[in-house]
Design a protein around this motif. Structure first.
Motif, short mmCIF file in Angstrom:
data_model
loop_
_atom_site.label_atom_id
_atom_site.label_comp_id
_atom_site.label_asym_id
_atom_site.label_seq_id
_atom_site.Cartn_x
_atom_site.Cartn_y
_atom_site.Cartn_z
N LEU A 78 0.83 -1.20 0.00
CA LEU A 78 0.00 0.00 0.00
C LEU A 78 0.87 1.26 0.00
CD1 LEU A 78 -2.72 1.43 0.23
CD2 LEU A 78 -2.59 1.13 2.71
N ALA A 79 1.90 1.25 0.85
CA ALA A 79 2.83 2.39 0.89
C ALA A 79 3.53 2.56 -0.45
CB ALA A 79 3.85 2.18 2.01
N TYR A 80 3.90 1.44 -1.08
CA TYR A 80 4.58 1.51 -2.38
C TYR A 80 3.65 2.12 -3.43
CZ TYR A 80 6.37 0.15 -6.91
OH TYR A 80 6.79 0.18 -8.22
N ALA A 81 2.39 1.70 -3.45
CA ALA A 81 1.44 2.22 -4.45
C ALA A 81 1.32 3.74 -4.35
CB ALA A 81 0.08 1.56 -4.27
N VAL A 82 1.33 4.24 -3.12
CA VAL A 82 1.26 5.69 -2.92
C VAL A 82 2.58 6.34 -3.31
CG1 VAL A 82 0.99 7.52 -1.20
CG2 VAL A 82 -0.47 5.48 -1.10
N TRP A 83 3.69 5.77 -2.86
CA TRP A 83 5.02 6.34 -3.09
C TRP A 83 5.34 6.44 -4.58
CZ3 TRP A 83 9.44 4.34 -5.38
CH2 TRP A 83 10.64 5.03 -5.13
N GLN A 84 5.05 5.38 -5.34
CA GLN A 84 5.41 5.39 -6.76
C GLN A 84 4.54 6.33 -7.57
OE1 GLN A 84 3.55 3.86 -9.61
NE2 GLN A 84 1.76 3.92 -8.23
N ALA A 85 3.38 6.70 -7.02
CA ALA A 85 2.49 7.59 -7.74
C ALA A 85 2.91 9.06 -7.65
CB ALA A 85 1.06 7.43 -7.22
N LEU A 86 3.80 9.38 -6.71
CA LEU A 86 4.28 10.76 -6.59
C LEU A 86 5.07 11.12 -7.85
CD1 LEU A 86 5.48 10.70 -2.87
CD2 LEU A 86 3.29 11.54 -3.79
N PRO A 87 4.79 12.26 -8.45
CA PRO A 87 5.46 12.64 -9.71
C PRO A 87 6.98 12.55 -9.65
CG PRO A 87 3.65 14.12 -9.26
CD PRO A 87 3.79 13.25 -8.04
N ALA A 88 7.58 12.94 -8.55
CA ALA A 88 9.05 12.91 -8.44
C ALA A 88 9.59 11.49 -8.47
CB ALA A 88 9.49 13.61 -7.16
N ASN A 89 8.82 10.54 -8.01
CA ASN A 89 9.26 9.14 -8.01
C ASN A 89 8.91 8.43 -9.31
OD1 ASN A 89 10.24 9.36 -5.36
ND2 ASN A 89 8.21 8.92 -4.51
N ALA A 90 7.80 8.80 -9.91
CA ALA A 90 7.33 8.12 -11.11
C ALA A 90 8.30 8.23 -12.28
CB ALA A 90 5.96 8.67 -11.52
N VAL A 91 9.11 9.29 -12.29
CA VAL A 91 10.02 9.50 -13.43
C VAL A 91 11.40 8.89 -13.19
CG1 VAL A 91 8.85 11.61 -14.13
CG2 VAL A 91 10.77 11.75 -12.53
N ARG A 92 11.63 8.29 -12.02
CA ARG A 92 12.93 7.71 -11.72
C ARG A 92 13.11 6.41 -12.49
NH1 ARG A 92 13.97 6.06 -6.87
NH2 ARG A 92 16.19 6.40 -7.18
#
Length: 271
Positions: A78-92
């Motif tokens: 659940l934490a990962y699903a939220v974390w990866q959706a953040l724009p700064a993380n999605a482009v990594r």
């Protein structure tokens, strides 16, 4: 190997946006599957498939408390699903290389729970093997490019490390359950010998994971957890098997020692 340069100024592409949505959707599907698996919407896993997956069904079944590890894994997903959706993380790049695999693992997890609801024990073997392979590839990619922050190490690496370690042991238990459910019976001694061999295979997997993934403690810890509860089940509950229980204890030591060895080697190389 050093971490890649952060992609703080990378552009959020259509593929990135699609992946973010798919991961969140996969997490929702995973939650629905879990509600079936714990008996809220369906039959509890231990009661499904004629009880083939119950804690007392085979010599390789972990005792009931072992499955509490899922609470930690599900919270991490659940934490990962939220974390990866953040724009700064999605482009990594690290997220781009693993996001689709993470989504696939969630879908396969839910699929396994839904398949067992139907009593399709051999289909569940196919699904869990696919899940284990998916997680194996995911962890290899995470290992190739280290995390850039403590949050990432906890939310991503620790979550999927525990996930892989537990699923590896669960796969051994699942295959055994399918064979027993199909009527395979080698006799009292033969069944125990076979169980010891399966436990040994799990230990070998732990050594391979340590070697290939740099001795990840979360993988080793989850495997040790599952193996320890197999030992508890066989030494303190039915079906009782001292040989299997002791083999599981030895396997715990082997898995943890392998992780320590490869972690030590990695530390020496980095020094």
């Amino acid at each position: 190997m050093t971490a890649a340069t952060p992609t703080a100024h990378a552009t959020l592409t259509t593929t990135d946006q699609a992946r973010r949505v798919v991961v969140v959707a996969a997490e929702i599907f995973c939650v629905v599957g879990t509600l079936f698996g714990i008996g809220v919407l369906g039959t509890r896993v231990e009661e499904a498939a004629g009880g083939a997956l119950a804690a007392t069904a085979t010599l390789i079944a972990p005792a009931g408390p072992a499955f509490s590890i899922w609470s930690v894994i599900y919270l991490g997903l659940l934490a990962y699903a939220v974390w990866q959706a953040l724009p700064a993380n999605a482009v990594r790049e690290r997220v781009r290389r693993t996001g689709w695999l993470a989504a696939a693992s969630m879908v396969l997890n839910a699929a396994w729970l839904l398949v067992t609801q139907q009593g399709w024990i051999w289909a569940s073997v196919v699904v869990i093997v696919a899940l284990a392979l998916t997680l194996g590839v995911l962890l290899r990619r995470l290992t190739a490019q280290p995390a850039s922050s403590t949050v990432e190490r906890v939310v991503v690496d620790a979550t999927f490390g525990l996930y892989l370690g537990w699923v590896a042991v669960a796969t051994c238990a699942n295959v055994t359950a399918a064979l027993v459910d199909s009527g395979v019976d080698l006799g009292s001694v033969g069944n125990q010998v076979a169980a010891v061999v399966v436990v040994a295979v799990a230990a070998v997997l732990g050594v391979v994971f340590a070697q290939q993934l740099g001795g990840r403690w979360t993988v080793a810890a989850a495997m040790a957890w599952g193996l320890a509860w197999i030992a508890v089940g066989r030494l303190g509950d039915e079906p009782r098997s001292v040989a299997t229980g002791l083999a599981a204890v030895v396997a715990v030591v082997v898995v943890l020692a392998a992780a320590a060895r490869w972690r030590g080697r990695a530390a020496l190389r980095a020094a």
